[in-house]
Design an enzyme around this catalytic site. Structure first.
Site, PDB file in Angstrom:
ATOM      1  N   GLN A  13       0.830  -1.205   0.000  1.00  0.00           N
ATOM      2  CA  GLN A  13       0.000   0.000   0.000  1.00  0.00           C
ATOM      3  C   GLN A  13       0.864   1.255   0.000  1.00  0.00           C
ATOM      4  O   GLN A  13       1.923   1.297   0.612  1.00  0.00           O
ATOM      5  CB  GLN A  13      -0.927   0.001   1.214  1.00  0.00           C
ATOM      6  N   SER A  64       4.765  -5.864   2.904  1.00  0.00           N
ATOM      7  CA  SER A  64       3.434  -5.929   3.518  1.00  0.00           C
ATOM      8  C   SER A  64       2.452  -6.688   2.622  1.00  0.00           C
ATOM      9  O   SER A  64       2.625  -7.886   2.379  1.00  0.00           O
ATOM     10  CB  SER A  64       2.943  -4.507   3.839  1.00  0.00           C
ATOM     11  N   LEU A  65       1.446  -6.002   2.081  1.00  0.00           N
ATOM     12  CA  LEU A  65       0.533  -6.604   1.113  1.00  0.00           C
ATOM     13  C   LEU A  65       1.292  -7.350   0.022  1.00  0.00           C
ATOM     14  O   LEU A  65       0.867  -8.409  -0.455  1.00  0.00           O
ATOM     15  CB  LEU A  65      -0.331  -5.502   0.483  1.00  0.00           C
ATOM     16  N   ARG A 121      -8.773  -9.341   3.593  1.00  0.00           N
ATOM     17  CA  ARG A 121      -7.781  -8.848   4.555  1.00  0.00           C
ATOM     18  C   ARG A 121      -7.987  -7.357   4.797  1.00  0.00           C
ATOM     19  O   ARG A 121      -7.930  -6.874   5.945  1.00  0.00           O
ATOM     20  CB  ARG A 121      -6.374  -9.111   4.024  1.00  0.00           C
ATOM     21  N   HIS A 152       0.326  -3.489  10.903  1.00  0.00           N
ATOM     22  CA  HIS A 152       1.517  -4.129  11.480  1.00  0.00           C
ATOM     23  C   HIS A 152       1.788  -3.717  12.923  1.00  0.00           C
ATOM     24  O   HIS A 152       2.913  -3.365  13.291  1.00  0.00           O
ATOM     25  CB  HIS A 152       2.737  -3.853  10.589  1.00  0.00           C
ATOM     26  N   GLN A 196       2.257 -11.401  10.601  1.00  0.00           N
ATOM     27  CA  GLN A 196       2.595 -10.176   9.863  1.00  0.00           C
ATOM     28  C   GLN A 196       1.617  -9.045  10.171  1.00  0.00           C
ATOM     29  O   GLN A 196       1.987  -7.875  10.180  1.00  0.00           O
ATOM     30  CB  GLN A 196       2.615 -10.481   8.357  1.00  0.00           C
TER      31      GLN A 196
END
Length: 307
Positions: free
Chosen positions: A11, A91-92, A116, A201, A250
């Site tokens: 993102q 991340s993503l 998610r 996170h 995560q």
């Protein structure tokens, strides 16, 4: 250049028009976008190519970025069958990496990250969540200040290690704002609250973990063609069991992007970023090894010419 690592953005890399050149010039890209739209029940062409405010909402941002990344990867893979040493996402982007590594069907991946995003949104709806970008402080200084403030009851955590002197924090928005003078006093060049209503996170997302684990169990497979490097540990994994545990963790753990790049840089010739160029920018601060980005047909051709 056969000694490469494939990397996938998260993102913050989204923008209106991303993927349009693929869509206009590739029947495969068009088919992937149409099938993804059918799968999740909303139109990716309007989300990606027309002015709208949904692209900034995490439940739409996540599948949009993942889909464009996987289109770029698929178009590359159609021509060049090189197997990377590993796949790595920010991340993503770790979900994109898993799909590129064969452990997650791309349509399952699109639905998974849409869910998610919804889980993250719902977990943060009533807790005044936010994130803050910090520039100019070393990791230890940031961690020490955050730890001291946590002891005083503040909800603040390091969320993304993006490079030396570049860290993103997550937590309660008011608590983050209250730390700005402390960071400035410690020498931060910038301490800026980001326009986000999700605290990625950090432990504030723990409520989302059980449902995410259910989706991971449903859609992950054992079909890894290459290892994937974990955001949580900076180590490679290659089984469904590890993937499920690490992707759940995560949600509430910082993204060790800088650490992951440093862990692998000595063993590779280059990094290839699919669907964006944000990680290319981060990598310039982390490693001397080149990063090539594939964001449209022209950059695809340029990267293919290297192999």
């Amino acid at each position: 250049m056969n000694n490469s690592i494939f990397i996938f953005p998260g993102q913050g890399s989204q923008k209106i028009g991303m993927g349009k050149d693929f869509y206009d010039n590739s029947s495969l890209a068009k088919e992937m976008i149409e099938k993804a739209s059918q799968r999740v029940g909303f139109d990716f062409t309007s989300l990606l190519f027309e002015e709208n405010d949904r692209l900034e909402q995490t439940e739409y941002t996540q599948p949009a970025i993942l889909l464009v990344s996987l289109i770029a990867h698929r178009l590359f893979n159609e021509v060049c069958k090189v197997t990377p040493k590993a796949a790595l996402g920010h991340s993503l982007g770790e979900f994109s990496a898993l799909s590129a590594a064969g452990a997650l069907n791309y349509l399952d991946a699109v639905e998974l990250v849409h869910q998610r995003g919804l889980l993250m949104k719902h977990a943060c709806e009533s807790i005044n969540a936010g994130m803050m970008a910090l520039l100019g402080l070393d990791d230890a200084t940031v961690e020490a200040i955050a730890a001291k403030e946590q002891e005083l009851g503040k909800k603040v955590w390091a969320a993304n290690y993006n490079g030396d002197g570049q860290i993103v924090l997550a937590g309660n928005k008011d608590d983050l704002a209250s730390l700005e003078p402390l960071f400035k006093e410690a020498g931060a060049k910038k301490a800026v609250l980001l326009p986000m209503s999700v605290a990625s996170h950090c432990p504030l997302l723990s409520a989302a973990q059980p449902s995410l684990e259910g989706y991971l169990e449903q859609w992950l497979t054992e079909s890894f063609t290459t290892p994937v490097i974990s955001n949580v540990t900076s180590n490679a994994y290659q089984t469904k069991t590890e993937a499920k545990a690490l992707l759940s963790q995560q949600l509430i753990s910082p993204v060790k992007y800088k650490q992951s790049i440093l862990a692998v840089e000595s063993s590779v010739d280059c990094f290839i970023e699919f669907g964006g160029s944000v990680l290319k920018g981060l990598n310039k601060r982390i490693t001397q090894k080149p990063t090539y980005s594939i964001t449209d047909m022209k950059s695809l051709e340029e990267v293919l010419a290297l192999f």
